[in-house]
Scaffold this motif. Structure first.
Motif, PDB file in Angstrom:
ATOM      1  N   VAL A  59      83.642  27.000 -60.177  1.00 55.06           N
ATOM      2  CA  VAL A  59      85.008  27.171 -60.648  1.00 55.06           C
ATOM      3  C   VAL A  59      85.045  27.323 -62.166  1.00 55.06           C
ATOM      4  CG1 VAL A  59      85.492  24.693 -60.823  1.00 55.06           C
ATOM      5  CG2 VAL A  59      87.381  26.321 -60.451  1.00 55.06           C
ATOM      6  N   ASP A  60      84.144  26.649 -62.867  1.00 50.70           N
ATOM      7  CA  ASP A  60      84.086  26.794 -64.322  1.00 50.70           C
ATOM      8  C   ASP A  60      83.622  28.197 -64.715  1.00 50.70           C
ATOM      9  OD1 ASP A  60      84.910  24.154 -64.759  1.00 50.70           O
ATOM     10  OD2 ASP A  60      82.856  23.411 -64.550  1.00 50.70           O
ATOM     11  N   THR A  61      82.699  28.757 -63.913  1.00 55.06           N
ATOM     12  CA  THR A  61      82.260  30.131 -64.168  1.00 55.06           C
ATOM     13  C   THR A  61      83.411  31.108 -64.008  1.00 55.06           C
ATOM     14  OG1 THR A  61      79.963  29.725 -63.525  1.00 55.06           O
ATOM     15  CG2 THR A  61      80.754  31.979 -63.324  1.00 55.06           C
ATOM     16  N   VAL A  62      84.227  30.909 -62.970  1.00 63.02           N
ATOM     17  CA  VAL A  62      85.359  31.797 -62.745  1.00 63.02           C
ATOM     18  C   VAL A  62      86.382  31.665 -63.873  1.00 63.02           C
ATOM     19  CG1 VAL A  62      87.283  32.304 -61.187  1.00 63.02           C
ATOM     20  CG2 VAL A  62      85.020  31.826 -60.264  1.00 63.02           C
ATOM     21  N   ARG A  63      86.549  30.461 -64.381  1.00 58.45           N
ATOM     22  CA  ARG A  63      87.531  30.251 -65.459  1.00 58.45           C
ATOM     23  C   ARG A  63      87.052  30.796 -66.797  1.00 58.45           C
ATOM     24  NH1 ARG A  63      88.784  24.238 -63.276  1.00 58.45           N
ATOM     25  NH2 ARG A  63      90.702  24.699 -62.114  1.00 58.45           N
ATOM     26  N   THR A  64      85.742  30.698 -67.063  1.00 59.69           N
ATOM     27  CA  THR A  64      85.244  31.029 -68.400  1.00 59.69           C
ATOM     28  C   THR A  64      84.368  32.269 -68.454  1.00 59.69           C
ATOM     29  OG1 THR A  64      83.216  29.698 -68.178  1.00 59.69           O
ATOM     30  CG2 THR A  64      85.219  28.560 -68.931  1.00 59.69           C
ATOM     31  N   GLY A  65      83.791  32.665 -67.306  1.00 60.32           N
ATOM     32  CA  GLY A  65      82.834  33.765 -67.291  1.00 60.32           C
ATOM     33  C   GLY A  65      81.432  33.340 -67.646  1.00 60.32           C
ATOM     34  N   ASP A  66      81.234  32.058 -67.974  1.00 52.16           N
ATOM     35  CA  ASP A  66      79.913  31.557 -68.357  1.00 52.16           C
ATOM     36  C   ASP A  66      79.095  31.219 -67.118  1.00 52.16           C
ATOM     37  OD1 ASP A  66      80.578  31.763 -71.031  1.00 52.16           O
ATOM     38  OD2 ASP A  66      81.326  29.700 -71.141  1.00 52.16           O
TER      39      ASP A  66
ATOM     40  N   LYS B  64      77.876  42.633 -52.393  1.00 52.60           N
ATOM     41  CA  LYS B  64      79.021  41.915 -52.946  1.00 52.60           C
ATOM     42  C   LYS B  64      78.800  40.402 -52.898  1.00 52.60           C
ATOM     43  CE  LYS B  64      82.276  45.646 -52.008  1.00 52.60           C
ATOM     44  NZ  LYS B  64      83.512  46.093 -51.333  1.00 52.60           N
ATOM     45  N   LEU B  65      78.011  39.952 -51.930  1.00 55.96           N
ATOM     46  CA  LEU B  65      77.639  38.538 -51.879  1.00 55.96           C
ATOM     47  C   LEU B  65      76.494  38.244 -52.849  1.00 55.96           C
ATOM     48  CD1 LEU B  65      77.803  37.904 -48.021  1.00 55.96           C
ATOM     49  CD2 LEU B  65      79.630  37.784 -49.732  1.00 55.96           C
ATOM     50  N   MET B  66      75.535  39.159 -52.920  1.00 55.11           N
ATOM     51  CA  MET B  66      74.454  39.012 -53.901  1.00 55.11           C
ATOM     52  C   MET B  66      75.020  38.890 -55.308  1.00 55.11           C
ATOM     53  SD  MET B  66      71.901  41.937 -52.368  1.00 55.11           S
ATOM     54  CE  MET B  66      70.952  42.070 -53.870  1.00 55.11           C
ATOM     55  N   ASP B  67      76.114  39.597 -55.567  1.00 53.32           N
ATOM     56  CA  ASP B  67      76.721  39.572 -56.899  1.00 53.32           C
ATOM     57  C   ASP B  67      77.237  38.188 -57.262  1.00 53.32           C
ATOM     58  OD1 ASP B  67      77.540  41.022 -59.273  1.00 53.32           O
ATOM     59  OD2 ASP B  67      79.592  40.716 -58.580  1.00 53.32           O
ATOM     60  N   ILE B  68      77.631  37.411 -56.278  1.00 56.75           N
ATOM     61  CA  ILE B  68      78.066  36.037 -56.553  1.00 56.75           C
ATOM     62  C   ILE B  68      76.880  35.194 -57.026  1.00 56.75           C
ATOM     63  CG2 ILE B  68      79.144  33.977 -55.583  1.00 56.75           C
ATOM     64  CD1 ILE B  68      80.962  36.481 -55.912  1.00 56.75           C
ATOM     65  N   GLU B  69      75.728  35.381 -56.393  1.00 59.53           N
ATOM     66  CA  GLU B  69      74.516  34.681 -56.843  1.00 59.53           C
ATOM     67  C   GLU B  69      74.163  35.079 -58.273  1.00 59.53           C
ATOM     68  OE1 GLU B  69      70.799  32.453 -56.649  1.00 59.53           O
ATOM     69  OE2 GLU B  69      72.822  32.274 -55.839  1.00 59.53           O
TER      70      GLU B  69
END
Length: 354
Positions: free
Chosen positions: A131-138, A305-310
């Motif tokens: 969730v922090d990655t989604v909020r910040t892009g980090d 599209k799932l690999m992209d989440i990894e």
């Protein structure tokens, strides 16, 4: 949980067909899919499939062989078997299934190390911070562990061994198909950049006896290449070159990169491709050949599209659309020349200098 979650129509028939389930049930199945994946990852970690090669065994026998608790092991095996990964017999013994065979260590293209890699705590901790990655892009992995994934593996050799084993199995499984999709015979020297233990390069050289190869990777990775090259009979035609593709690459007529650039950001990819472009110089016949996923547009399902989440959570790279690949090549001094569909999610992308 409630009775809303319905079972597959036949025991052990595989994951339910989500398309025929009511929306609420479908979402419940998706949200709880980690229960199944964690179970399979654990069974891979303790090596259950290897202990069933000689035939069915009781839970007590498997627990003794794997040094696990019989009751806990049974519950995990029961969950996996309900979806066809292992099977429980009427006499209480468990046996291999075609899906479970994929988790054997001795199966060509074995998925055991991949399951162990995906299920390791270091990666699951990253997803807990997604969730922090989604909020910040980090990148979550770097935030949780204080370093990039590949630096983490360098500091933990036992995890690097599992990761390298997983990637080697994928290369081994795809090498013959992918090597047959390119016209490699037109090149004198082919450099496999980030080529691991050399499965991809070996397949290319086996098919083209007049071609020589350069296997380029980190020193600790190249240390495991000799058995692969010798088994394929190409050891005398391959130069093992240790190095860092962010710093430089060797001179060659063609550069192959299999599942390398998706690990990195656009700017990092431009650095890698820029080093290749500099080495190519004015050789207009030189080529860069990528074996990568290409993400389809809009709502089409594709594993990429799932690999992209990894990539987003654990590596900091990304899967790319064809338009994004074109733009990346253009930034690096190349032009995307051809694209060829392979077994999903792979594509063969060939670029020429411009």
């Amino acid at each position: 949980m409630t009775s809303e979650v319905i079972a597959p129509p036949t025991a052990g028939a595989g994951f339910p067909n989500l398309a025929v389930l009511p929306p609420r049930v479908r979402v419940i199945m998706l949200v709880t899919a980690q229960w199944l994946s964690h179970s399979i990852n654990v069974l891979a970690e303790i090596g259950v499939a290897d202990h069933l090669v000689d035939g069915p065994r009781t839970v007590a026998e498997i627990a003794t062989a794997t040094e696990t608790d019989p009751d806990a092991l049974y519950r995990v095996l029961r969950a996996a078997a309900s979806l066809g990964v292992f099977a429980e017999r009427p006499d209480g013994r468990f046996e291999l299934t075609p899906d479970a065979d994929c988790l054997r260590s001795d199966t060509p293209g074995s998925l055991r190390n991949f399951a162990r890699h995906v299920g390791h705590a270091c990666r699951l901790q990253s997803y807990a911070s997604m969730v922090d990655t989604v909020r910040t892009g980090d990148q979550a992995f770097r935030k949780v562990h204080g370093m990039q994934s590949f630096d983490f593996y360098a500091a933990h050799p036992h995890l690097a061994e599992v990761f390298n084993g997983a990637m080697t199995a994928f290369s081994e499984a795809a090498a013959d198909e992918l090597s047959g999709l390119g016209d490699f015979g037109r090149f004198g020297v082919i450099a496999d950049i980030g080529g691991g233990h050399g499965h991809m390069l070996s397949a290319v050289l086996r098919a083209h006896s007049g071609v020589k190869g350069i296997l380029f990777d980190r020193p600790e990775v190249l240390a495991g290449a000799d058995p692969v090259l010798e088994r394929n009979g190409v050891q005398d035609r391959v130069t093992r070159t240790p190095g860092d593709f962010f710093a430089d690459v060797p001179v060659a007529d063609a550069y192959v990169l299999k599942s390398v650039l998706h690990d990195w950001t656009d700017d990092e990819c431009v650095t890698i491709l820029g080093n290749i472009r500099r080495r190519i110089g004015d050789n207009a016949d030189a080529r860069v050949i990528l074996f990568e996923a290409t993400v389809p547009e809009l709502n089409t399902f594709d594993f990429s599209k799932l690999m992209d989440i990894e990539m987003l959570v654990n590596l900091g790279g990304r899967e790319r659309t064809e338009a994004e690949w074109r733009a990346l090549f253009h930034r690096s001094g190349f032009e995307l020349a051809t694209t060829t569909r392979a077994t999903p999610p792979n594509w063969v992308l060939e670029a020429k200098p411009r």
